[in-house]
Design a protein around this motif. Sequence first.
Motif, PDB file in Angstrom:
ATOM      1  N   ILE A 239       1.008  -1.363   0.211  1.00  0.00           N
ATOM      2  CA  ILE A 239      -0.068   0.139   0.181  1.00  0.00           C
ATOM      3  C   ILE A 239       0.805   1.296   0.103  1.00  0.00           C
ATOM      4  N   GLY A 240       2.528   1.329  -0.053  1.00  0.00           N
ATOM      5  CA  GLY A 240       3.222   1.865  -0.410  1.00  0.00           C
ATOM      6  C   GLY A 240       2.954   3.164  -2.131  1.00  0.00           C
ATOM      7  N   ALA A 241       3.137   4.217  -2.035  1.00  0.00           N
ATOM      8  CA  ALA A 241       2.976   5.122  -2.835  1.00  0.00           C
ATOM      9  C   ALA A 241       4.285   4.874  -4.069  1.00  0.00           C
ATOM     10  N   GLU A 242       4.819   5.032  -4.014  1.00  0.00           N
ATOM     11  CA  GLU A 242       6.367   4.611  -4.682  1.00  0.00           C
ATOM     12  C   GLU A 242       6.781   3.032  -5.112  1.00  0.00           C
ATOM     13  N   PRO A 243       6.667   2.130  -5.637  1.00  0.00           N
ATOM     14  CA  PRO A 243       7.395   0.990  -6.348  1.00  0.00           C
ATOM     15  C   PRO A 243       8.343   0.608  -5.436  1.00  0.00           C
ATOM     16  N   VAL A 244       8.400  -0.484  -5.379  1.00  0.00           N
ATOM     17  CA  VAL A 244       9.253  -1.010  -4.058  1.00  0.00           C
ATOM     18  C   VAL A 244       9.819  -2.343  -4.281  1.00  0.00           C
ATOM     19  N   THR A 245      11.212  -2.105  -4.763  1.00  0.00           N
ATOM     20  CA  THR A 245      12.822  -3.695  -4.822  1.00  0.00           C
ATOM     21  C   THR A 245      12.541  -4.425  -3.007  1.00  0.00           C
ATOM     22  N   VAL A 246      11.692  -5.655  -3.337  1.00  0.00           N
ATOM     23  CA  VAL A 246      11.947  -6.765  -2.396  1.00  0.00           C
ATOM     24  C   VAL A 246      12.933  -7.335  -2.309  1.00  0.00           C
ATOM     25  N   PRO A 247      13.968  -7.386  -1.737  1.00  0.00           N
ATOM     26  CA  PRO A 247      14.705  -8.469  -2.186  1.00  0.00           C
ATOM     27  C   PRO A 247      14.535 -10.214  -1.922  1.00  0.00           C
ATOM     28  N   GLU A 248      14.148  -9.917  -0.538  1.00  0.00           N
ATOM     29  CA  GLU A 248      13.639 -11.893   0.065  1.00  0.00           C
ATOM     30  C   GLU A 248      12.567 -11.560  -1.278  1.00  0.00           C
ATOM     31  N   LEU A 249      12.001 -11.529  -2.005  1.00  0.00           N
ATOM     32  CA  LEU A 249      11.140 -11.846  -2.902  1.00  0.00           C
ATOM     33  C   LEU A 249      12.304 -11.640  -3.621  1.00  0.00           C
ATOM     34  N   GLY A 250      13.534 -11.719  -3.864  1.00  0.00           N
ATOM     35  CA  GLY A 250      14.208 -12.422  -5.422  1.00  0.00           C
ATOM     36  C   GLY A 250      14.354 -11.302  -6.187  1.00  0.00           C
ATOM     37  N   ASN A 251      14.514  -9.449  -5.609  1.00  0.00           N
ATOM     38  CA  ASN A 251      14.655  -8.373  -6.294  1.00  0.00           C
ATOM     39  C   ASN A 251      13.604  -7.974  -6.772  1.00  0.00           C
ATOM     40  N   ARG A 252      12.107  -8.273  -6.292  1.00  0.00           N
ATOM     41  CA  ARG A 252      11.534  -8.468  -7.305  1.00  0.00           C
ATOM     42  C   ARG A 252      10.671  -7.047  -7.089  1.00  0.00           C
ATOM     43  N   THR A 253      10.401  -6.165  -8.547  1.00  0.00           N
ATOM     44  CA  THR A 253       9.810  -4.698  -7.724  1.00  0.00           C
ATOM     45  C   THR A 253       8.521  -4.806  -7.758  1.00  0.00           C
ATOM     46  N   ILE A 254       7.797  -4.130  -6.654  1.00  0.00           N
ATOM     47  CA  ILE A 254       5.864  -4.346  -6.430  1.00  0.00           C
ATOM     48  C   ILE A 254       5.705  -2.868  -6.734  1.00  0.00           C
ATOM     49  N   GLU A 255       4.529  -2.874  -7.463  1.00  0.00           N
ATOM     50  CA  GLU A 255       3.691  -1.732  -7.699  1.00  0.00           C
ATOM     51  C   GLU A 255       2.600  -1.626  -6.115  1.00  0.00           C
ATOM     52  N   PRO A 256       2.552   0.077  -6.039  1.00  0.00           N
ATOM     53  CA  PRO A 256       1.590   0.407  -5.134  1.00  0.00           C
ATOM     54  C   PRO A 256       0.191  -0.678  -5.859  1.00  0.00           C
ATOM     55  N   ASP A 257      -0.065  -1.225  -4.830  1.00  0.00           N
ATOM     56  CA  ASP A 257      -1.623  -1.797  -4.514  1.00  0.00           C
ATOM     57  C   ASP A 257      -1.294  -3.125  -5.314  1.00  0.00           C
ATOM     58  N   GLU A 258      -0.490  -3.841  -5.385  1.00  0.00           N
ATOM     59  CA  GLU A 258       0.130  -5.448  -5.725  1.00  0.00           C
ATOM     60  C   GLU A 258      -0.186  -6.166  -4.547  1.00  0.00           C
ATOM     61  N   LEU A 259      -0.470  -7.312  -4.988  1.00  0.00           N
ATOM     62  CA  LEU A 259      -0.646  -8.480  -3.952  1.00  0.00           C
ATOM     63  C   LEU A 259       0.715  -9.487  -4.345  1.00  0.00           C
ATOM     64  N   VAL A 260       0.978  -9.325  -3.492  1.00  0.00           N
ATOM     65  CA  VAL A 260       2.409 -10.784  -3.193  1.00  0.00           C
ATOM     66  C   VAL A 260       2.132 -11.402  -2.183  1.00  0.00           C
ATOM     67  N   GLU A 261       2.204 -13.062  -2.590  1.00  0.00           N
ATOM     68  CA  GLU A 261       2.882 -14.254  -1.917  1.00  0.00           C
ATOM     69  C   GLU A 261       3.841 -14.321  -1.400  1.00  0.00           C
ATOM     70  N   VAL A 262       3.520 -14.391  -0.008  1.00  0.00           N
ATOM     71  CA  VAL A 262       5.006 -14.146   0.792  1.00  0.00           C
ATOM     72  C   VAL A 262       4.970 -15.593   1.935  1.00  0.00           C
ATOM     73  N   PRO A 263       6.373 -15.933   1.456  1.00  0.00           N
ATOM     74  CA  PRO A 263       5.964 -17.122   3.145  1.00  0.00           C
ATOM     75  C   PRO A 263       5.539 -17.759   4.414  1.00  0.00           C
ATOM     76  N   ASP A 264       4.926 -18.829   4.270  1.00  0.00           N
ATOM     77  CA  ASP A 264       4.088 -18.143   5.856  1.00  0.00           C
ATOM     78  C   ASP A 264       4.717 -17.514   7.156  1.00  0.00           C
ATOM     79  N   GLU A 265       6.224 -17.952   7.586  1.00  0.00           N
ATOM     80  CA  GLU A 265       7.162 -17.730   8.207  1.00  0.00           C
ATOM     81  C   GLU A 265       7.401 -16.119   7.522  1.00  0.00           C
ATOM     82  N   ARG A 266       7.365 -15.393   7.327  1.00  0.00           N
ATOM     83  CA  ARG A 266       7.737 -14.397   7.526  1.00  0.00           C
ATOM     84  C   ARG A 266       6.732 -13.232   7.407  1.00  0.00           C
ATOM     85  N   TYR A 267       5.133 -13.725   7.092  1.00  0.00           N
ATOM     86  CA  TYR A 267       3.943 -13.254   7.165  1.00  0.00           C
ATOM     87  C   TYR A 267       4.434 -11.908   7.775  1.00  0.00           C
TER      88      TYR A 267
END
Length: 77
Positions: free
Chosen positions: A7-35
């Motif tokens: 829900i951030g305002a700007e795209p963000v790169t998430v190293p934990e998700l393989g350096n994937r760039t996540i866009e605002p309002d994007e749904l992302v699957e994350v490991p249960d243990e990292r939720y």
Amino acid sequence: MARVRYIGAEPVTVPELGNRTIEPDELVEVPDERYDGYVCQPTAWEAVEEPRDEAPPVVAPKKLSVAAKAVPTSKEG
């Protein structure tokens, strides 16, 4: 896998998700243990689907119904 929404305002790169760039309002699957690591940041992530309980539910054994025996109320004598 659990799901969160970015829900951030700007795209963000998430190293934990393989350096994937996540866009605002994007749904992302994350490991249960990292939720918890995502939803503890309420200004950036919103909970969508909580982790599933991996353990099967415990089912209580069924109780057998035993009919009560009739008790005589008077003695013959």
